[in-house]
Design an enzyme around this catalytic site. Structure first.
Site, mmCIF file in Angstrom:
data_model
loop_
_atom_site.group_PDB
_atom_site.id
_atom_site.type_symbol
_atom_site.label_atom_id
_atom_site.label_comp_id
_atom_site.label_asym_id
_atom_site.label_seq_id
_atom_site.Cartn_x
_atom_site.Cartn_y
_atom_site.Cartn_z
ATOM 1 C CG ASN A 144 -10.813 -7.742 2.114
ATOM 2 O OD1 ASN A 144 -10.190 -8.375 2.711
ATOM 3 N ND2 ASN A 144 -12.287 -7.473 2.595
ATOM 4 C CE LYS A 196 0.777 -7.572 3.704
ATOM 5 N NZ LYS A 196 0.281 -7.033 2.529
ATOM 6 C CG ASP A 255 13.652 -1.965 12.397
ATOM 7 O OD1 ASP A 255 12.510 -1.674 13.136
ATOM 8 O OD2 ASP A 255 13.740 -3.309 12.072
ATOM 9 C CB ILE A 258 -1.139 0.095 1.008
ATOM 10 C CG1 ILE A 258 -1.937 -1.241 1.434
ATOM 11 C CG2 ILE A 258 -2.031 1.200 0.982
ATOM 12 C CD1 ILE A 258 -2.591 -1.554 2.612
ATOM 13 C CB SER A 281 -7.043 -3.930 9.590
ATOM 14 O OG SER A 281 -7.870 -4.873 9.117
ATOM 15 C CG PHE A 308 1.320 2.762 4.389
ATOM 16 C CD1 PHE A 308 0.313 2.424 4.324
ATOM 17 C CD2 PHE A 308 2.094 3.894 4.030
ATOM 18 C CE1 PHE A 308 -0.505 2.986 3.671
ATOM 19 C CE2 PHE A 308 1.076 4.579 3.315
ATOM 20 C CZ PHE A 308 -0.075 4.268 2.877
ATOM 21 C CE LYS A 312 -2.062 -2.835 11.519
ATOM 22 N NZ LYS A 312 -1.456 -1.916 10.871
ATOM 23 C CE1 TYR A 365 -1.879 -6.434 10.412
ATOM 24 C CE2 TYR A 365 -3.930 -7.468 10.058
ATOM 25 C CZ TYR A 365 -3.131 -6.588 9.909
ATOM 26 O OH TYR A 365 -3.177 -5.438 8.925
ATOM 27 C CE1 TYR A 394 -5.875 2.292 4.695
ATOM 28 C CE2 TYR A 394 -4.349 0.589 4.868
ATOM 29 C CZ TYR A 394 -4.611 1.701 4.838
ATOM 30 O OH TYR A 394 -3.453 2.659 5.132
#
Ligand code: NAD
Length: 340
Positions: free
Chosen positions: A180, A85, A58, A12, A125, A81, A154, A150, A178
């Protein structure tokens, strides 16, 4: 206006950098290439015809983040971002995920605060809704129980940013949830490289289509949906990228606070819709097998995107056919993604 993009070499991030450059923003990017390659950055520069400063850095290295802000004291906002994930990997390695996503975000906001930059757009997400109480899902739907580490990262990253903003009103926060994202840049030169065995339908399907996996499993055909398979809201990556440009414009107008916005297409497609569209594009059948339902899969996930349309003046424009065609183009050109 200068924007720092974390995870700028990722799926993304790379598409969003192109949209930002096309819309006249200055971009500074960084990534540690855990799940991406310097080649993606090169491609972004070639596609956009523009150069921009990029750092191999990093988030877990706070000093590296300090150095970026020192070199660019005029960063207006961060689009965040960077993170891990892969759902399956997060179940196997939860601490890796909590550390990278949570510690990474803590480091980032601490460095931002020290640098006096308090504008952030965060990649969240639809997974934070858990098993949603309403379909289509509006932003008022309460956050639910996540089914994997995961998803919890988020959930927690969102909460960290909300609490930070409450305590320090100078922070201006947008949480983009988001649905999919699929598809790839029209050139087929950048796209998604899933880590390990893809958990999502489209990356799995395209890997079967190029012969990397023997067959596609359809997990459950007895759901309470028109064709019995799960329904998801797919959005073209180019629409999603443009959503970030509009979110930045909105961030610039609004006065502080935190705003949650769904980014999806607002349209639901079943597993068979996706398979049929792909098979039509490829002109051949995909080897497939019907399997039992997967634990944790909800029958329907569909975004209500009224808020995004209203606040951002944004409207997704690509069709399912274009999403599948563009995913397929990228997968055919780069079946292994970029070798690092
Ligand atoms: P991606 O893996 O392609 O991109 C993430 C990038 O972050 C990678 O390039 C990776 O190398 C980098 N990264 C990871 N840890 C880092 C660290 N410690 N320091 C610096 N860089 C680091 O994933 P994506 O699909 O582009 O997703 C971007 C964001 O959107 C992620 O936060 C993800 O959770 C979120 N998101 C993605 C989806 C999706 O379906 N792709 C859906 C909802 C939310």
């Amino acid at each position: 206006m200068k924007i720092l993009v974390s995870g700028a070499a990722g799926y993304i991030g790379s598409h969003t950098v192109i949209s930002l450059l096309e819309n006249g923003y200055e971009v500074v990017g960084f990534d540690n290439f855990y799940n991406s390659s310097p080649k993606a950055v090169q491609r972004v520069k070639e596609i956009s015809g523009k150069d921009f400063p990029f750092y191999e850095a990093d988030m877990l290295d706070k000093e590296a983040l300090h150095q970026i802000f020192k070199a660019h004291p005029d960063i207006y906002a961060v689009i965040h971002f960077a993170g891990l994930k892969a759902v399956g990997e997060s179940v196997q390695k939860p601490i890796l995920y909590y550390h990278d996503n949570l510690t990474g975000t803590l480091n980032l906001v601490q460095v931002m605060e020290e640098a006096g930059c308090c504008n952030i757009i965060f990649s969240s997400s639809a997974t934070v809704y858990g098993d949603p109480k309403e379909i289509p899902i509006t932003e008022n739907c309460p956050k639910g129980i996540c089914t994997n580490p995961y998803g919890w990262t988020k959930w927690m990253q969102e909460q960290m940013l909300i609490d930070l903003q409450k305590a320090s009103p100078e922070w201006n926060v947008i949480l983009l949830r988001y649905f999919n994202p699929i598809g790839a840049h029209k050139s087929g030169e950048i796209g998604e490289k899933p880590q390990g065995i893809p958990n999502n339908l489209v990356p799995f399907l395209t890997q079967v289509a190029v012969g990397k996996r023997p067959k596609l499993y359809i997990y459950g055909t007895d759901y309470d949906t028109p064709d019995g398979t799960c329904i998801r809201d797919y959005i073209h990556i180019l629409d999603l990228a443009q959503g970030h440009v509009e979110a930045l414009r909105y961030l610039d107008q609004k006065e502080g606070g935190h705003t949650v916005i769904n980014l999806g297409s607002g349209k639901g497609y079943s597993v068979f819709d996706i398979i049929n569209t792909f098979e039509g594009i490829m002109g051949s059948e995909i080897p497939k097998e019907i399997a039992d339902r997967r634990k944790g899969d909800i029958p329907i996930s569909l975004a209500d995107i009224t808020k995004a349309k209203k606040l951002l003046g944004w409207e997704p424009k690509y069709t399912l056919e274009e999403m599948c065609r563009d995913s397929w183009k990228w997968q055919q050109k780069y079946p292994e993604g970029f070798n690092k």
